[in-house]
Design an enzyme around this catalytic site. Sequence first.
Site: not given
Length: 337
Positions: A124, A148, A152
């Site tokens: 991402s 989050y 990643k």
Amino acid sequence: MNILVTGGAGYIGTHTLVELLNRGHGAVVIDNFTNSRPESLRRVREITGKSFALYAVDVCDEEALSRAFSENAIDCVIHFAGLKAVGESCERPLAYYRNNLDGMMSLLSAMGRHGVKKLVFSSSATVYRSDVPMPVDEDSPLGSINPYGWTKFMCEQMLRDVVAARPDWSVVLLRYFNPIGAHESGRIGEDPSGIPNNLMPFITQTALGRRPALRIFGNDYPTRDGTGVRDYIHVVDLALGHVAAIEYAEKNAGCEAFNLGTGQGYSVLDLVGAFERVNGVAVPCEIAPRRAGDPATVYSRVEKAEKMLGWRATRTLEEMCRDAWRWQVKNPNGFAE
Ligand code: WQD
């Protein structure tokens, strides 16, 4: 190739399955349906006329995952499965680290045991620091501001280390910008559970009358019109980026990161205006305070994917708006019914 697709029932997973199956690839889907519904896979079969094996298991369940590898000849893996809501990750950081990191380690362990050495990872743009000059390219500084994004980042680092130890592995890190839109059939699309976090599903639900108004999080950013700027990419273009990535992994060992964006930034008001114009509908809006963690502007440089993957996004903002609306009108409650 025969592709194992984790999280294949999700928004990007289903769109990627359609493009893989339409090009003659085989697929084996792993999904625990915590953030998706089996109906989405039924529709993938309907759109493509193709079938595929399904394991309704959690990617963290190494034994169940191992069965999928031992019962199918897998050439390559595309790993979508993971928790992905930025705000939720701030409320439940351990759940995010547990799920996203354990899931990756469980998958890599199963791949190693079954001699599968090609992986495309759903990363991402949140792995990039947001306090750096835009547009970002693949060498821009990395660092996140939410759990989050850190998961990643850590999964990417895990993969870089695995490839350093196993130079015959092929790993492609795909850094998504802002996927929106839907397949032209209107049969699959973005189906967030509860109140949408992301902009486009909130727009379509407001236009449909399911929400009274779109709250625009801040109009005092240092941007053209004061609202946040993002790099929106059609989900089908994103899916085609995955097809290019597995073809690249088939020919190239090593670990490479690629931006999957358009290289063009649009503001919230740009997107709302385009959506209203293209679809002839009104989207009532109100200005709300900024959302914590939102950077003003994020958009990508896209030359590397074009040069090395032979891929670039081609669909316009208008097509993204038209396809998103078609999906919403045809499926007022998503896959629920
Ligand atoms: C876009 C713009 C908001 C909702 C996130 C993740 C990213 C990826 C995509 C997973 C911003 C504004 C939004 C609303 C608004 N997800 N907005 N009102 O935050 O850029 O990216 O989703 O991979 O990793 O970080 O996307 O759609 O939430 O926001 O004004 O109700 O729309 O402020 O400027 P974001 P988004």
